[in-house]
Structures are given as C-alpha cells and as structure tokens.
Write a protein that holds these residues in place. Structure first.
Motif, PDB file in Angstrom:
ATOM      1  N   PHE A  91       0.798  -1.218   0.000  1.00 52.99           N
ATOM      2  CA  PHE A  91       0.000   0.000   0.000  1.00 52.99           C
ATOM      3  C   PHE A  91       0.836   1.275   0.000  1.00 52.99           C
ATOM      4  O   PHE A  91       0.291   2.366   0.059  1.00 52.99           O
ATOM      5  CB  PHE A  91      -0.977  -0.006   1.181  1.00 52.99           C
ATOM      6  CG  PHE A  91      -2.256  -0.732   0.876  1.00 52.99           C
ATOM      7  CD1 PHE A  91      -3.427  -0.039   0.614  1.00 52.99           C
ATOM      8  CD2 PHE A  91      -2.296  -2.113   0.815  1.00 52.99           C
ATOM      9  CE1 PHE A  91      -4.599  -0.692   0.311  1.00 52.99           C
ATOM     10  CE2 PHE A  91      -3.459  -2.790   0.516  1.00 52.99           C
ATOM     11  CZ  PHE A  91      -4.625  -2.073   0.259  1.00 52.99           C
ATOM     12  N   SER A  92       2.129   1.142  -0.080  1.00 59.68           N
ATOM     13  CA  SER A  92       2.982   2.331  -0.104  1.00 59.68           C
ATOM     14  C   SER A  92       3.131   2.904  -1.513  1.00 59.68           C
ATOM     15  O   SER A  92       3.459   4.080  -1.672  1.00 59.68           O
ATOM     16  CB  SER A  92       4.355   2.009   0.473  1.00 59.68           C
ATOM     17  OG  SER A  92       4.973   0.958  -0.268  1.00 59.68           O
ATOM     18  N   PHE A  93       2.889   2.078  -2.552  1.00 58.94           N
ATOM     19  CA  PHE A  93       3.151   2.571  -3.903  1.00 58.94           C
ATOM     20  C   PHE A  93       1.979   2.386  -4.867  1.00 58.94           C
ATOM     21  O   PHE A  93       2.108   2.679  -6.055  1.00 58.94           O
ATOM     22  CB  PHE A  93       4.387   1.869  -4.491  1.00 58.94           C
ATOM     23  CG  PHE A  93       4.202   0.395  -4.742  1.00 58.94           C
ATOM     24  CD1 PHE A  93       3.724  -0.058  -5.955  1.00 58.94           C
ATOM     25  CD2 PHE A  93       4.502  -0.531  -3.757  1.00 58.94           C
ATOM     26  CE1 PHE A  93       3.561  -1.415  -6.190  1.00 58.94           C
ATOM     27  CE2 PHE A  93       4.352  -1.885  -3.980  1.00 58.94           C
ATOM     28  CZ  PHE A  93       3.870  -2.332  -5.204  1.00 58.94           C
ATOM     29  N   ILE A  94       0.823   1.948  -4.379  1.00 58.04           N
ATOM     30  CA  ILE A  94      -0.310   1.740  -5.275  1.00 58.04           C
ATOM     31  C   ILE A  94      -0.833   3.065  -5.816  1.00 58.04           C
ATOM     32  O   ILE A  94      -0.679   4.111  -5.194  1.00 58.04           O
ATOM     33  CB  ILE A  94      -1.461   0.988  -4.573  1.00 58.04           C
ATOM     34  CG1 ILE A  94      -1.919   1.771  -3.347  1.00 58.04           C
ATOM     35  CG2 ILE A  94      -1.080  -0.417  -4.213  1.00 58.04           C
ATOM     36  CD1 ILE A  94      -3.181   1.228  -2.732  1.00 58.04           C
ATOM     37  N   ARG A  95      -1.441   3.008  -6.983  1.00 56.26           N
ATOM     38  CA  ARG A  95      -2.137   4.161  -7.530  1.00 56.26           C
ATOM     39  C   ARG A  95      -3.617   3.992  -7.227  1.00 56.26           C
ATOM     40  O   ARG A  95      -4.255   3.047  -7.712  1.00 56.26           O
ATOM     41  CB  ARG A  95      -1.892   4.264  -9.031  1.00 56.26           C
ATOM     42  CG  ARG A  95      -0.467   4.657  -9.379  1.00 56.26           C
ATOM     43  CD  ARG A  95      -0.246   4.730 -10.874  1.00 56.26           C
ATOM     44  NE  ARG A  95      -1.121   5.709 -11.515  1.00 56.26           N
ATOM     45  CZ  ARG A  95      -1.149   5.916 -12.825  1.00 56.26           C
ATOM     46  NH1 ARG A  95      -0.351   5.215 -13.616  1.00 56.26           N
ATOM     47  NH2 ARG A  95      -1.952   6.815 -13.352  1.00 56.26           N
ATOM     48  N   PRO A  96      -4.208   4.871  -6.409  1.00 57.72           N
ATOM     49  CA  PRO A  96      -5.577   4.683  -5.921  1.00 57.72           C
ATOM     50  C   PRO A  96      -6.621   4.448  -7.004  1.00 57.72           C
ATOM     51  O   PRO A  96      -7.573   3.696  -6.790  1.00 57.72           O
ATOM     52  CB  PRO A  96      -5.845   5.987  -5.158  1.00 57.72           C
ATOM     53  CG  PRO A  96      -4.509   6.475  -4.752  1.00 57.72           C
ATOM     54  CD  PRO A  96      -3.578   6.082  -5.856  1.00 57.72           C
ATOM     55  N   GLU A  97      -6.454   5.084  -8.161  1.00 55.41           N
ATOM     56  CA  GLU A  97      -7.470   4.924  -9.203  1.00 55.41           C
ATOM     57  C   GLU A  97      -7.541   3.476  -9.708  1.00 55.41           C
ATOM     58  O   GLU A  97      -8.558   3.068 -10.271  1.00 55.41           O
ATOM     59  CB  GLU A  97      -7.189   5.869 -10.366  1.00 55.41           C
ATOM     60  CG  GLU A  97      -5.866   5.629 -11.075  1.00 55.41           C
ATOM     61  CD  GLU A  97      -5.630   6.639 -12.182  1.00 55.41           C
ATOM     62  OE1 GLU A  97      -6.609   7.150 -12.755  1.00 55.41           O
ATOM     63  OE2 GLU A  97      -4.450   6.925 -12.480  1.00 55.41           O
ATOM     64  N   TYR A  98      -6.451   2.712  -9.493  1.00 56.48           N
ATOM     65  CA  TYR A  98      -6.447   1.319  -9.925  1.00 56.48           C
ATOM     66  C   TYR A  98      -6.906   0.359  -8.822  1.00 56.48           C
ATOM     67  O   TYR A  98      -6.808  -0.849  -8.975  1.00 56.48           O
ATOM     68  CB  TYR A  98      -5.048   0.923 -10.402  1.00 56.48           C
ATOM     69  CG  TYR A  98      -4.690   1.519 -11.753  1.00 56.48           C
ATOM     70  CD1 TYR A  98      -5.324   1.091 -12.906  1.00 56.48           C
ATOM     71  CD2 TYR A  98      -3.723   2.516 -11.859  1.00 56.48           C
ATOM     72  CE1 TYR A  98      -5.010   1.624 -14.134  1.00 56.48           C
ATOM     73  CE2 TYR A  98      -3.397   3.069 -13.086  1.00 56.48           C
ATOM     74  CZ  TYR A  98      -4.044   2.620 -14.232  1.00 56.48           C
ATOM     75  OH  TYR A  98      -3.736   3.165 -15.458  1.00 56.48           O
ATOM     76  N   LEU A  99      -7.359   0.908  -7.719  1.00 59.76           N
ATOM     77  CA  LEU A  99      -7.903   0.076  -6.648  1.00 59.76           C
ATOM     78  C   LEU A  99      -9.272   0.624  -6.246  1.00 59.76           C
ATOM     79  O   LEU A  99      -9.428   1.265  -5.200  1.00 59.76           O
ATOM     80  CB  LEU A  99      -6.963   0.055  -5.434  1.00 59.76           C
ATOM     81  CG  LEU A  99      -7.069  -1.138  -4.472  1.00 59.76           C
ATOM     82  CD1 LEU A  99      -5.874  -1.175  -3.537  1.00 59.76           C
ATOM     83  CD2 LEU A  99      -8.354  -1.101  -3.637  1.00 59.76           C
ATOM     84  N   PRO A 100     -10.294   0.395  -7.093  1.00 60.02           N
ATOM     85  CA  PRO A 100     -11.622   0.906  -6.752  1.00 60.02           C
ATOM     86  C   PRO A 100     -12.203   0.172  -5.550  1.00 60.02           C
ATOM     87  O   PRO A 100     -12.089  -1.047  -5.440  1.00 60.02           O
ATOM     88  CB  PRO A 100     -12.437   0.614  -8.018  1.00 60.02           C
ATOM     89  CG  PRO A 100     -11.742  -0.546  -8.655  1.00 60.02           C
ATOM     90  CD  PRO A 100     -10.286  -0.357  -8.347  1.00 60.02           C
ATOM     91  N   ILE A 101     -12.785   0.931  -4.631  1.00 60.37           N
ATOM     92  CA  ILE A 101     -13.508   0.319  -3.522  1.00 60.37           C
ATOM     93  C   ILE A 101     -14.941   0.832  -3.529  1.00 60.37           C
ATOM     94  O   ILE A 101     -15.220   1.955  -3.971  1.00 60.37           O
ATOM     95  CB  ILE A 101     -12.833   0.587  -2.160  1.00 60.37           C
ATOM     96  CG1 ILE A 101     -12.914   2.062  -1.776  1.00 60.37           C
ATOM     97  CG2 ILE A 101     -11.392   0.116  -2.157  1.00 60.37           C
ATOM     98  CD1 ILE A 101     -12.463   2.325  -0.348  1.00 60.37           C
ATOM     99  N   VAL A 102     -15.840  -0.002  -3.048  1.00 61.60           N
ATOM    100  CA  VAL A 102     -17.259   0.331  -2.977  1.00 61.60           C
ATOM    101  C   VAL A 102     -17.670   0.334  -1.515  1.00 61.60           C
ATOM    102  O   VAL A 102     -17.349  -0.606  -0.774  1.00 61.60           O
ATOM    103  CB  VAL A 102     -18.106  -0.698  -3.769  1.00 61.60           C
ATOM    104  CG1 VAL A 102     -19.588  -0.335  -3.685  1.00 61.60           C
ATOM    105  CG2 VAL A 102     -17.647  -0.771  -5.223  1.00 61.60           C
ATOM    106  N   LEU A 103     -18.347   1.389  -1.088  1.00 59.93           N
ATOM    107  CA  LEU A 103     -18.797   1.518   0.290  1.00 59.93           C
ATOM    108  C   LEU A 103     -20.319   1.498   0.357  1.00 59.93           C
ATOM    109  O   LEU A 103     -21.000   1.923  -0.585  1.00 59.93           O
ATOM    110  CB  LEU A 103     -18.281   2.828   0.902  1.00 59.93           C
ATOM    111  CG  LEU A 103     -16.772   3.055   0.892  1.00 59.93           C
ATOM    112  CD1 LEU A 103     -16.442   4.418   1.492  1.00 59.93           C
ATOM    113  CD2 LEU A 103     -16.042   1.946   1.631  1.00 59.93           C
ATOM    114  N   ASP A 104     -20.860   0.991   1.476  1.00 56.81           N
ATOM    115  CA  ASP A 104     -22.307   1.008   1.659  1.00 56.81           C
ATOM    116  C   ASP A 104     -22.733   2.333   2.296  1.00 56.81           C
ATOM    117  O   ASP A 104     -21.916   3.242   2.498  1.00 56.81           O
ATOM    118  CB  ASP A 104     -22.774  -0.197   2.480  1.00 56.81           C
ATOM    119  CG  ASP A 104     -22.230  -0.212   3.903  1.00 56.81           C
ATOM    120  OD1 ASP A 104     -21.761   0.842   4.391  1.00 56.81           O
ATOM    121  OD2 ASP A 104     -22.265  -1.286   4.534  1.00 56.81           O
TER     122      ASP A 104
END
Length: 374
Positions: free
Chosen positions: A246-259
């Motif tokens: 998680f130190s170098f990920i690009r956030p746009e490539y890790l979509p999360i869905v919240l309720d």
C-alpha cells in the motif's frame, strides 16, 4: 549425469536458490522476472509471517557444480487443520529438461513429507494463496505476469510420469478494452449502485486508502474462505501485506465500494503491467530499478487484475459489474488496451460469464497436481 542434492540452509544458499530461475529463463521472452526482494522476503523464515504456522525445506540439485534444479517443500498446518488433511505442498520448482533431476527433486520433497507424517503432496503452491500457484500447462507462448509462475512445457511431462495427477485447474483470459464499457455491465452497475445504496469514493493519494487496507484483507478472508487451498490470513500477514503493497499503489487502480454506512462492500485490486520494466531490471530494484517501475506504471497500456471481492450479503446483486465498470472507465481514461485477468478457478463460471461481454480469449491454464504418498 552425476547429481548432487544440497539442502538450502544459509542466507547465501537462499540467494542461490532465488537466482536459479533468472539463469534458467534468461533467454525466454515470456518469463517475467519476479522482484528479488519479494522472493527473499517470502522465503526467509525471519521475514515471512506465514512461518508462524508453516514449516519448509528447500533443496537444490547440482551437476558439476552447476545448479540444474530447485524445489521447496512446505507444510501449512492451518490448511491441514482447516481441511482435516495431512498434506504437504511443493513449490518454487524449476529444473532442466532431465528426468533424473525432476525425479530427485520431487522424491526428496515426498520423502520429507512422509517423514513429517503427511499422506499426500500437491502443488505447485506457495505458503499462502497470495503466492504463485499452478503449473502452466497451456499458454507457454504467452507473456507471464508479475506474481504468476512461468515454466517450460517439459515440466508437465516429467511430473506426470512421476505419478502426479490433476487436482484442480485455473484459467486466465486476455481481455481487449474498447472505447466504452459494455452496455449490459454499465446498466447492471447503475442498478446495483442505486438499489443497494452504494457509493464509490475517489482517492487521489495512496495514504487515503490506508483506513480501508485491513478491511480489504478481512474481506478476502470472508469471501475466499471456501476456494481451493485458501487459508484465512492472520493479522500479522495482513499487516505485512499492507506495509508491502500500500505504499506505492495508484488509488485509481484500486476501486472500492462503500455502503450507506461507509463500510467496505467490495474492492478490486489492479495494477498497470510492469512487464517491460521487470524484464529490463531483471528483478533488481536497486540502484535504479525502481525508477523503471515508476515510469512503467505511468505509460503501460496493459493492466493486471489481481483480486476482487464482494461482501457476502451483496453477492449476486450486480456489485461485481459495478467493479468491472469502474475498472473499465479507468482503463479507457489511461489508454489501457488489454487486461490480464490472472488465475481464476475453472469452475468459476460467474466470473467467466462477464468476459463473454468483451473481446476476450482464454489463453493460459495452470494445474495443481497431487500425489498420494501413503
């Protein structure tokens, strides 16, 4: 051929064990060199939290002082307890095209397994589901991906002659991305978003994702628990993966869905393909390898799909389509032309059905082999 078997015991031995694959596949354009630092972190008992419940031994075979093969034997006690088995694993198996070498490697792992009270052995597998799994049996002329196993066609012949048979298969697809999301996926995604009162937050920096990092791995534990060979990750493992990735990920490539209560409902972990950079640096991050990786993350036209999960109470409600829709939009925005799905169980028909909406081809197959020992 005169063969000498040597157990890997010292840190320098482990480095030789890791180095072997780079020389074996030096002239193979489909092999993608893994990061040496990641390999060392995984195989070193002092840095891999899986050794809290795993035991292992590594061996190499030499001929005239030249390495000609390697193998790891692993016993995951939590796996055996969960599934009520006495089963060992073999992994990190590589060898020259010689039946004597293959036999010596596998029989050594088998004998060790029997000495440890095991009744069967299966693989290739790692310590956990996060490691590379499955021997390539189709797609030898397809480029591999980071974190997956590549092997020569002759591996299959040798291992089957030694009495190993299919336990399960994973398949992989290469998906062509076009200028718009398939209409059906987009429609289902919108329905899922509204009907289940979900939302997709936008993050600009990796640190903004950190509050959800542990929940991502807890969701993996929840949704993957019944998959082949999966053992739930411990808190120490989760902390290690969070720190590592998680130190170098690009956030746009890790979509999360919240309720509606801002609880994690689903996620997708993807990453631009780093194949070109990894070939150039041959697994070495330093002194300048990391710069090639950073550049490749910005200009790659291919995407690797690693993990997706939807919370149990939201499965079969279109949420997976919502994830695919989000990933598709990021691909279009950033000029991504292809997606590598990486491994999925051949029995996972629901996931495979969505690739039928794209111009996709099933181009690789991996097999986990098994052999009874008693």
């Amino acid at each position: 051929m005169s063969l000498i078997l040597k157990e890997v015991t010292s840190r320098s031995d482990i480095k030789n064990f890791i180095d072997y694959q780079y020389s074996l596949y030096a002239d193979n354009k489909y092999f993608i060199p893994p990061l040496r630092t990641d390999e060392l972190k995984t195989l070193d008992k002092n840095t891999n939290p899986a050794f809290d419940f795993c035991k292992s031994k590594y061996w190499m075979v030499y001929s005239n002082d030249k390495p000609v093969g390697r193998i790891a034997g692993i016993i995951n006690s939590r796996f055996n307890e969960k599934f009520n088995k006495k089963e060992a694993r073999f992994g990190w198996i590589d060898f020259e095209d010689d039946p004597e070498v293959a036999s010596l490697l596998l029989k050594t792992a088998e004998n060790w397994a029997v000495e440890e009270g095991m009744e069967s052995i299966h693989g290739p597998l790692g310590f956990t589901d996060m490691d590379g799994e499955g021997m390539l049996i189709e797609g030898y002329d397809e480029e591999s991906t980071l974190g997956s196993i590549y092997n020569f066609p002759y591996y299959r012949d040798h291992i089957e002659k030694l009495g190993y048979t299919k336990d399960t298969d994973w398949i992989e697809f290469r998906v062509n991305i076009v200028s718009s999301t398939p209409e059906k996926i987009e429609r289902i995604a919108q329905i899922a978003l509204q009907r289940n009162k979900l939302h997709v937050p936008v993050f600009k920096k990796a640190k903004e994702l950190l509050p959800y990092a542990r929940d991502i791995f807890y969701l993996i534990n929840e949704t993957y628990k019944d998959l082949y060979g999966f053992v739930e990750l411990t808190d120490r493992q989760i902390d290690s993966y969070v720190k590592q990735y998680f130190s170098f990920i690009r956030p746009e490539y890790l979509p999360i869905v919240l309720d509606e209560k801002n609880k994690l409902a689903a996620f997708g972990i993807t990453m631009p393909s780093l194949n070109k950079a990894l070939k150039k640096i041959n697994g070495k991050l330093f002194p300048f390898g990391f710069l090639h990786i950073l550049r490749e993350m910005k200009k790659s036209n291919s995407l690797d799909l690693y993990l997706t999960a939807v919370r149990t109470d939201l499965q079969n409600k279109g949420v997976n389509a919502l994830l695919i829709d989000q990933i598709n939009k990021v691909c279009i925005k950033n000029g991504i032309k292809y997606v590598e799905t990486n491994r999925e169980l051949e029995t996972n028909e629901k996931v495979q059905a969505q690739w039928k909406l794209y111009n996709a081809r099933q181009h690789k197959r991996r097999r986990c082999y098994k052999k009874q020992l008693t």
